[in-house]
Design an enzyme around this catalytic site. Structure first.
Site, short mmCIF file in Angstrom:
data_model
loop_
_atom_site.label_atom_id
_atom_site.label_comp_id
_atom_site.label_asym_id
_atom_site.label_seq_id
_atom_site.Cartn_x
_atom_site.Cartn_y
_atom_site.Cartn_z
N GLU A 148 0.78 -1.38 -0.06
CA GLU A 148 0.12 -0.14 -0.03
C GLU A 148 0.89 1.20 -0.11
OE1 GLU A 148 -0.33 -2.52 2.37
OE2 GLU A 148 -2.13 -3.60 1.68
N PHE A 182 -6.05 0.20 5.42
CA PHE A 182 -4.78 -0.06 4.70
C PHE A 182 -4.46 1.27 3.89
CE2 PHE A 182 -5.82 -4.72 5.23
CZ PHE A 182 -5.26 -4.68 6.36
N ARG A 214 -18.35 -2.43 3.34
CA ARG A 214 -18.54 -3.72 2.88
C ARG A 214 -19.74 -4.04 2.36
NH1 ARG A 214 -18.76 -8.58 5.57
NH2 ARG A 214 -17.87 -10.18 4.28
C1 LIG Z 1 -1.53 -4.80 4.98
C2 LIG Z 1 -2.47 -5.37 4.55
N1 LIG Z 1 -3.04 -5.40 3.13
C3 LIG Z 1 -4.03 -6.10 2.68
C4 LIG Z 1 -4.41 -7.18 3.44
C5 LIG Z 1 -5.66 -7.94 2.90
N2 LIG Z 1 -5.26 -9.38 2.54
C6 LIG Z 1 -5.37 -10.51 3.55
S1 LIG Z 1 -4.87 -12.05 3.04
C7 LIG Z 1 -4.00 -11.17 1.58
C8 LIG Z 1 -3.35 -12.05 0.54
C9 LIG Z 1 -2.18 -12.67 1.36
O1 LIG Z 1 -1.76 -13.65 0.53
P1 LIG Z 1 -0.55 -14.42 1.10
O2 LIG Z 1 0.52 -13.66 1.99
O3 LIG Z 1 0.04 -15.35 0.01
O4 LIG Z 1 -1.37 -15.32 2.21
P2 LIG Z 1 -1.83 -16.95 1.93
O5 LIG Z 1 -1.79 -17.49 0.35
O6 LIG Z 1 -0.95 -17.96 2.68
O7 LIG Z 1 -3.29 -17.05 2.42
C10 LIG Z 1 -4.43 -9.97 1.61
C11 LIG Z 1 -4.07 -8.90 0.47
C12 LIG Z 1 -4.22 -7.42 4.61
N3 LIG Z 1 -4.34 -8.28 5.57
N4 LIG Z 1 -2.87 -6.43 5.29
#
Ligand SMILES: Cc1ncc(C[n+]2csc(CCOP(=O)(O)OP(=O)(O)O)c2C)c(N)n1
Ligand SMILES: [Mg+2]
Lengths: 288, 317
Positions: free
Chosen positions: B63, B88, B172
């Protein structure tokens, strides 16, 4: 030293149970993140049920090893590992994400003893883990710190700030685990924001890198052991995993990142996971 | 008086309205670019991504970088819309917003979804209750919290036309559509949805619907409440506030901390122009928690009956 086959099998059995818990919890809550919970299960099992020195009955034991779930959204797997290892009653798992629960939608240390830091906003766990690792150094303590990250999470700049600092401070009591399931929310990590060659990146930041199959209990245990022997640099275990591991329709499918299965899907998922558990010799209770 | 639609109100999503409006803007103006941070399905910017892939940038879960890149687009003559969840979009990247967008007055549109407690089960980490506070404190920043899908569309079209940094706060869950297609949205203008002589309720965003409903409950109990919907929290509509303050009692309602949100903006202005007794309804000085949106609204007193109840007590003192 190779691990006894009985030990490996016992851990695989626990992992099978945790996967069942994960699906039950998320189905009950009607919300949550199954995909990344299932990909992370095997590593967390090895940590909580063999590798880490910790005391579930005394979560504040000062000498304990610390686990940081930087990708906080997959806390169902962590909560299950904590409950199954004795931090709190397994029955409490079914309160996930509900009003009044200690099992908040993202891990909140102020709610649940045993959580080392509050996470959920991605990219922040490794820094906290580094702080804990440096605190051990300052206090002449033996504890080690384990930090699990998502691969999408590696998009965050703060991860690389922490990586650079951990390399700089040569924190060999810090082991990171990258759950390399190759998916984030909007799709394949390499399409959303290219990470590869990810191992080279970590090496360039001063880390020892171990690449393994993140669903091979033996490989996980070996890697964790190896990491403790490496001196003068932190280690990252890049665990190649399958998002949604164990549930056929969730596997490698970004749609199951953050969605609860409906009743029918839950039944199918549990049937599959219970069959896998039964094959490992786990007695699966039918009642809950 | 601008009438709101007669009941029954239909539900519609602000996020879908945002996505569709972006596509419309994309067709009208080739300078519109859109950035997202791995949440394009949740924020609905994916609609724009599908229509104009060459003007859509998924920046990954990064972000701070996204914010800086948006600033770079803005100084290059583009009109960047950047989206992610409200926590974020305002907190993670606060310094980038401050230094690269607000201070140089760059033309970046920050449109955040998933604000407030209605995010529900994800819990406090994902419930932005201080985002308005952060953005409102920045010089040059315009802050808008639409009440429904129609107002969202109108607000997005309006902010695309104005020059300067803007924060638009969406939620949301789908919500009742109270505005008709010919509703005249203007940045910086409040709208009276109801006249009343005993007390004025000033509301913004998702709390405008319960505010109207609370006024109806109060009417049935002999309390005549005006409702002033304040979609633009900054710059605030002082004229409308002055009119509202004629009732001598003001209640502000917002899905945000009572500190430094709409309630504070109203108090700051009325304290100078026409000191008026005021009660601020919002989340108290606390973080949110896991629970369903309905449960949390109820627990934090943000439902129409609870709002009406508190106003009744306020009227006695
Ligand atoms: C700072 C932040 N930005 C966005 C999110 C929303 N978010 C939650 S999980 C995710 C994707 C995570 O992907 P990954 O790290 O690969 O996790 P996994 O595949 O293991 O679930 C996002 C964008 C967040 N939790 N925190
Ligand atoms: Mg991933």
């Amino acid at each position: 030293m190779p691990h006894a086959p009985e030990l490996i099998l016992s851990l695989e059995r626990i992992a099978a149970k945790i996967r069942i818990d994960v699906i039950k919890m998320i189905a009950k809550a009607g919300t949550g993140h199954p995909g990344g919970s299932l990909s992370a299960t095997d590593v967390m099992t090895a940590l909580y049920f063999h590798h880490m020195r910790h005391d579930p009955k005394n979560p504040k034991w000062e000498e304990r090893d610390r686990f940081v779930l930087s990708k906080g959204h997959v806390c169902p797997a962590l909560y299950s590992a904590m409950a199954e290892s004795g931090y709190f009653p397994v029955s409490e798992l079914m309160t996930l994400r509900q009003l009044g629960t200690r099992l908040q939608g993202h891990p909140a240390m102020q709610y649940l003893p045993g959580l080392e830091i509050t996470t959920g906003s991605l990219g922040q766990g490794l820094s906290a883990g580094l702080g804990m690792a440096l605190a051990a150094r300052v206090g002449k303590k033996e504890w080690r710190v384990y930090c699990m990250m998502g691969d999408g999470e590696n998009d965050e700049g703060q991860i690389w700030e922490a990586a650079m600092a951990a390399g700089h401070f040569k924190t060999d009591n810090l082991t990171a685990i990258l759950d390399r399931n190759s998916l984030q929310i909007d799709g394949c990590t390499e399409n959303v924001m290219c990470l590869d060659p990810i191992a080279d990146k970590w090496r360039a930041f001063g880390w020892n890198v171990i690449e393994i199959d993140g669903h091979s209990m033996e490989a996980i245990m070996d890697a964790l052991d190896l990491a403790t022997t490496v001196k003068g640099k932190p280690t990252i275990i890049i665990a190649k995993t399958v998002k949604g591991k164990g549930v056929s329709f969730m596997e490698n499918n970004a749609e199951w990142h953050g969605k609860a299965p409906n009743k029918e899907q839950t039944e199918i998922a549990l049937k599959e996971l219970e069959a896998q558990a039964a094959k490992l010799g786990v007695e699966v209770s039918k009642e809950d | 008086m601008p009438a709101i639609l007669p009941k029954p109100w239909q539900n519609a999503g602000m996020r879908e309205a945002y996505g569709k409006t972006l596509v419309k803007l994309g067709a009208e103006n080739p300078n519109v670019v859109v950035l997202d941070a791995d949440l394009s399905g949740s924020t609905q910017t994916k609609m724009f991504g599908k229509a104009y892939p060459e003007r859509f940038f998924n920046m990954g879960i990064a972000e701070q970088n996204m914010t800086g890149v948006a600033a770079g687009f803005a100084v290059s003559g583009k009109i960047p819309f950047m989206s992610t969840f409200a926590v974020f979009a305002t907190g993670r990247n606060y310094d980038q917003v401050r230094q690269s967008i607000a201070y140089p007055e760059n033309n970046v549109k920050i449109v955040a979804t998933h604000s407030g407690v209605s995010v529900g089960p994800d819990g406090a980490t994902h419930q932005a209750l201080e985002d308005v506070a952060l953005m409102r404190g920045l010089p040059y920043m315009t802050v808008i919290a639409p009440a429904d899908a129609v107002e969202t569309e109108k607000a997005i079209l309006a902010v695309a036309k104005m020059h300067g940094p803007v924060y638009v706060r969406l939620t949301r869950s789908p919500s009742p559509v109270i505005f008709g297609p010919d509703y005249d949205f203007k940045i910086g203008k409040g709208v009276f949805l109801r006249e009343g002589k005993d007390v004025s309720i000033v509301s913004t965003g998702t709390m405008t619907v319960p505010a109207v409903q609370a006024a109806e409950i109060l009417a049935s109990q002999g309390i005549d409440a005006a409702v002033l919907h304040m979609p633009t929290i900054k710059p605030i509509d002082v004229d409308a506030l002055l009119k509202a303050s004629e009732t001598r009692k003001i209640v502000t309602v917002e899905e945000h901390s009572v500190i430094n949100g709409l309630g504070s903006a109203v108090a700051e202005n009325l304290a100078y122009y026409n000191p008026t007794r005021q009660m601020r309804i919002g989340t108290e000085d606390r973080f949110g928690e896991s629970g369903s949106a309905e449960e949390l609204y109820d627990k934090y007193g943000l439902t129409a009956p609870k709002i009406a109840e508190r106003i009744k007590v306020f009227m006695k003192h």
